[in-house]
Each structure stands twice: as structure tokens, then as C-alpha cells.
Design a protein around this motif. Structure first.
Motif, short mmCIF file in Angstrom:
data_model
loop_
_atom_site.label_atom_id
_atom_site.label_comp_id
_atom_site.label_asym_id
_atom_site.label_seq_id
_atom_site.Cartn_x
_atom_site.Cartn_y
_atom_site.Cartn_z
N GLN A 62 -24.69 24.01 44.18
CA GLN A 62 -25.06 22.70 44.70
C GLN A 62 -25.44 21.78 43.54
O GLN A 62 -26.29 22.11 42.71
N ASN A 64 -25.59 17.87 43.91
CA ASN A 64 -26.35 16.69 44.31
C ASN A 64 -26.12 16.47 45.80
O ASN A 64 -25.28 17.14 46.42
N THR A 66 -27.17 13.55 49.44
CA THR A 66 -27.79 12.34 49.97
C THR A 66 -27.65 12.34 51.49
O THR A 66 -27.15 13.32 52.08
N VAL A 76 -23.00 9.39 46.50
CA VAL A 76 -23.59 10.46 45.68
C VAL A 76 -23.20 10.18 44.23
O VAL A 76 -22.01 10.24 43.88
N ASP A 78 -24.40 10.22 39.75
CA ASP A 78 -24.85 11.10 38.67
C ASP A 78 -24.07 12.42 38.65
O ASP A 78 -24.65 13.50 38.53
N LEU A 79 -22.78 12.34 38.80
CA LEU A 79 -21.92 13.52 38.78
C LEU A 79 -21.09 13.52 37.50
O LEU A 79 -20.50 12.50 37.13
#
Length: 299
Positions: A62, A64, A66, A76, A78-79
């Protein structure tokens, strides 16, 4: 000497290479994001507070997550660049999975509209059982359901009325309504020619469906001079034939009694005949003293 200088410069270059390779300020490289919108497939409405979780494809870690907003949209961020899959869940709906999402550095991947199907769970039928109250109140009367009383198996209509408000039964079986014995007894809505207490003692409790106690009778019942009406509704008799019942009772102090009733039914015609004998002797003595005073003389 010159070779030592070159060797030292090479070592310093190898040590500083990782540091120089990082972006300014120590911040990570460009990141990516996943966007989309969650809808109810049946009602075509946005689903708010749906859970969106992003997993790394290679090891299902996992990364991130939301929740969706009021319009069903989510983002989502910040990947890191790479391959992912995401799972959308919400209570009462089937989970929805989007596989193999390829993210490029600094790009936003829009998965579009994701429709969730409602989850239908088959359960066994539930049967609710409730007992009808023995005594119910209507606008103009009280109704006693005789089938819910313990006295329905034996006894008479007098036994049914013992615990009814506004009705009083004395030790000899005499019935009074609102403190008066001047009331009318109806059997299936028809007046009884017998005395009210005698008529009630002749009706077996097992033949009664319900009893209506009317304390404010209307004009159609000719209520002048009576304290109310007790209407005994008998059970519907099926078929034709002759039936009867005999009740006996006995007590201390030379008290005993018996009653019998015979019913003949043929089609819509029903004939009833009954007899009752009761002995309620109360032995004892009574003394009365009376005085009259006139002036200063007592006699």
C-alpha cells in the motif's frame, strides 16, 4: 606525486557523486498523481466518502490513499513513477479494481469514471410474532379478547369480566357496571331477556370470542336509566347440530351451584336454552342498636 593527486581526486569524485546527483534542496524528483470519479451505477449519482487505495503492482504494497468528495472526485498524489493498481471500496457496494496504472514522472493519470454496483445480500426471512393484547380501548368501549385469557377454557362470562376496569364481581357472582347493577346485556348485539348477572353466568367462556363493555352507549341502544352495556360476541358456529355445556361449582359454608346451556343450530337459525341454580347462603347473626334523642330524653 602527480599520480597521488590524481588518485585522491578520483576518490573524492566517487564520494561526492551521489550527493551531486540529488536535486537542489534535497527534494525528491518529479512525482505523479491518479485522479478519477466514483459513481453509483444504478442511480447514476456520485458516491461520497468512497475509499481509494493505491498499491504498488510488483509487491502489492500500500502506497497512498484518499476518499472521494461530494461530487465523487478523488486525487491521490505524491506517487513515484512506476506501475500501480488501485482499489475502490464503499459500504454496501462491490469493490472495484483498476489494474496496471503506469505513472510517468510529473504526470497525472486519470482513470475516468468508476461505477460501483450495489451489493445485494440474500438473507433468510424473519418472522415477527406478537400476541394481541387481552384488553384494548376504543373510542366508545373496552374490548376483551377472551382467547387470551386463562378463564377461556372454563368458567363463564362472569369470570371473564372479573379483571375488567369499571366492572365489579362480588363473591356471589353478581356483576355491577360502574357501581350499578342496572345495565343491559347483549348477546351478539341482541338484548337478553334474563337478569344481567344471570345471563352472564349462563354463557360459557369457551363459546365467547370477545366482550365489549360500553359505558357511553348511543341512542340506538336505548340507554335511558342504565349504567352501560355489556355486549357478548360469541364465536361463529360452523355447521348444524346440537351442542351444550354444563358447569357446576361448590364452596365452603353450604355454597354450591350449577348451570347448563343447550344450543341448536341449523343454517342461519340458532336457538339457545339455559338454566341456572345458585345457593349462596351466608349464615351468621346481625345486631342493630338505634337510639332517638329528643330534648333531654333518650329512648
Amino acid at each position: 606525486m602527480h599520480q597521488k593527486t590524481q588518485l585522491l581526486a578520483l576518490v573524492l569524485f566517487l564520494l561526492l557523486s551521489p550527493v551531486l546527483a540529488q536535486p537542489r534542496g534535497g527534494q525528491p524528483g518529479p512525482v505523479a498523481a491518479i485522479t478519477g470519479q466514483v459513481y453509483d451505477s444504478q442511480f447514476n449519482e456520485p458516491v461520497e466518502y468512497a475509499n481509494i487505495v493505491v498499491y504498488r503492482l510488483r509487491d502489492s504494497t500500500q502506497v497512498n490513499g484518499t476518499v472521494s468528495g461530494p461530487d465523487g472526485r478523488f486525487r491521490v498524489g505524491d506517487l513515484r513513477p512506476g506501475r500501480y493498481y488501485l482499489e475502490v471500496t464503499f459500504i454496501g457496494y462491490r469493490p472495484r479494481t483498476v489494474t496496471d496504472v503506469q505513472l510517468e514522472a510529473g504526470a497525472t493519470f486519470d482513470v475516468g469514471r468508476l461505477d460501483l454496483r450495489q451489493l445485494v445480500v440474500a438473507v433468510e426471512g424473519v418472522e415477527a410474532v406478537a400476541e394481541r393484547p387481552t384488553l384494548t380501548y376504543e373510542i366508545d368501549k373496552k374490548v376483551i379478547d377472551v382467547g387470551g385469557l386463562a378463564t377461556a377454557a372454563s368458567g363463564t362470562a362472569v369470570d371473564v369480566l372479573e379483571n375488567v376496569p369499571t366492572v365489579k364481581v362480588d363473591i356471589e357472582g353478581n356483576v355491577s357496571l360502574r357501581g350499578s347493577e342496572n345495565f343491559t346485556v347483549l348477546v351478539d348485539g341482541r338484548p337478553s331477556p334474563l337478569d344481567p348477572s344471570d345471563a352472564l353466568q349462563l354463557i360459557p367462556a369457551g363459546t365467547i370470542d370477545r366482550v365489549e363493555v360500553i359505558t357511553n352507549p348511543s341512542a340506538r341502544h336505548d340507554p335511558d336509566g342504565v349504567s352501560g352495556i355489556i355486549n357478548v360476541i360469541l364465536k361463529q358456529q360452523r355447521g348444524s347440530g346440537l351442542s351444550g355445556v354444563v358447569n357446576t361449582n361448590a364452596g365452603l359454608g353450604n355454597r354450591y351451584g350449577a348451570n347448563a346451556q343447550v344450543v341448536w343450530t341449523s343454517g342461519i337459525v340458532t336457538l339457545q336454552a339455559g338454566a341456572d341454580y345458585t345457593r349462596r347462603a351466608s349464615p351468621g347473626t346481625r345486631e342493630t342498636w338505634r337510639s332517638t334523642t329528643r330534648g333531654d330524653t333518650v329512648s
